[in-house]
Design an enzyme around this catalytic site. Structure first.
Site, PDB file in Angstrom:
ATOM      1  N   SER A   5      -7.021   5.787   1.248  1.00 44.17           N
ATOM      2  CA  SER A   5      -6.539   5.687  -0.024  1.00 44.17           C
ATOM      3  C   SER A   5      -7.186   6.161  -1.324  1.00 44.17           C
ATOM      4  O   SER A   5      -8.490   6.252  -0.981  1.00 44.17           O
ATOM      5  CB  SER A   5      -6.267   4.053  -0.385  1.00 44.17           C
ATOM      6  OG  SER A   5      -6.135   3.757  -1.623  1.00 44.17           O
ATOM      7  N   TYR A  11      -9.850  -4.775  -1.452  1.00 46.74           N
ATOM      8  CA  TYR A  11      -9.036  -3.584  -0.704  1.00 46.74           C
ATOM      9  C   TYR A  11      -9.957  -2.207  -1.008  1.00 46.74           C
ATOM     10  O   TYR A  11     -10.148  -1.617   0.058  1.00 46.74           O
ATOM     11  CB  TYR A  11      -7.834  -3.113  -1.365  1.00 46.74           C
ATOM     12  CG  TYR A  11      -6.905  -2.175  -0.768  1.00 46.74           C
ATOM     13  CD1 TYR A  11      -6.232  -2.311   0.533  1.00 46.74           C
ATOM     14  CD2 TYR A  11      -6.935  -0.864  -1.350  1.00 46.74           C
ATOM     15  CE1 TYR A  11      -5.449  -1.512   1.056  1.00 46.74           C
ATOM     16  CE2 TYR A  11      -6.011   0.254  -0.538  1.00 46.74           C
ATOM     17  CZ  TYR A  11      -5.734  -0.186   0.398  1.00 46.74           C
ATOM     18  OH  TYR A  11      -4.574   0.904   1.393  1.00 46.74           O
TER      19      TYR A  11
END
Length: 278
Positions: free
Chosen positions: A134, A147
């Site tokens: 990501s 995250y």
């Protein structure tokens, strides 16, 4: 010619689903796995080979790997580690147990499956391992600490793995998507509800006025710069089929932009930019 086989995780929707369907149409043999049996049944009805593999369970990972080996006579051309969940909250509000839970799926599960696949690829002398990371694997953003932590860890481990497998015929690539149109935010809601006592947080007003409305906003309204899952599939195809796959693939304008400014701006300046999301 024997079809190249790719094992993909997290195929119930979004990036995994698009990748499985597109690559299947390109002639790949796809082993499309999901956490839940009902999703596997739906994919089977659509013509895909599908079975359960849940990153949260070591037993499920082993069973899924053994099923893949059984179906392919012990060979595998590629692995696409995909699928993760988010937990949107201020770092000081995240219980340690919640952090352990998200690491189990987003990091340890990836590693568990990768470790099983590497000996197979070493023995056959070739293979492709692609990890779905990501933009949050290299940029820290408010409310995304849990995250962020899992993806930063994944990127560090992956960088080392890529070097260690350099002369084995096994290529390791990383995809860094920015905003992609998936059910990620919807799936993050239950983890937020389970773990975060936001009403007793120093950030209570920010949760109420900013984070919660964003987390629970209506589906269908795109984020700025958001791209469809097919944009990730496009680079996945290159990582799998190119003779010289890239080490890292950046997808969406925000990912490319943040990677650029991180090279030229001091950390304090980047912090000032990102702090506007508080």
């Amino acid at each position: 010619m024997k079809k190249r086989t790719l094992l993909i995780t997290g195929c119930s929707s979004g990036i995994g689903f698009d990748g499985a369907m597109t690559l299947s149409k390109r002639g790949w043999r796809i082993l499309a796995t999901c956490r839940q049996e009902k999703d596997c049944t739906r994919l089977q009805e659509m013509g895909l080979e599908s079975f359960v593999l849940d990153y949260a369970s070591k037993e499920s990972i082993m069973e899924g790997f053994e099923e893949a080996m059984s179906r392919t006579d012990g060979s595998l051309y590629g692995l696409f580690n995909n699928g993760a969940h988010g937990l949107m909250a201020a770092v000081e509000d995240i219980p340690v147990e919640a952090l352990r839970e998200i690491f189990e799926v987003n990091f340890f599960g990836y590693h568990e499956l990768t470790k099983l696949v590497i000996p197979v690829m070493r023995k056959q002398g070739y293979g492709r391992i692609v990890q779905n990371s990501s933009i949050l694997g290299f940029i820290g953003v408010p409310w995304r600490g849990a995250y962020n932590a899992t993806k930063f860890a994944l990127e560090g481990l992956n960088d080392t793995l890529r070097i260690e497998l350099r002369n084995t015929g096994v290529h390791v690539s990383l995809i860094q998507p920015g905003p992609i149109g998936t059910k990620f935010r919807v799936n993050a809601r239950r983890h937020f509800a389970k773990w975060i006592d936001w009403e007793n947080s120093p950030f209570a007003d920010d949760y109420k006025n900013h984070l919660i409305p964003r987390l629970y906003k209506e589906n269908g309204k795109k984020d700025f710069f958001e791209l469809p899952p097919s944009s990730v599939t496009k680079v996945l195809i290159h990582a799998l089929e190119s003779k010289r796959p890239k080490e890292k693939y950046r997808v969406t304008f925000p990912t490319k932009f943040m990677a650029s400014i991180k090279r030229v701006l001091p950390t304090s300046a980047i912090d000032s930019i990102l702090a506007r999301q508080l």
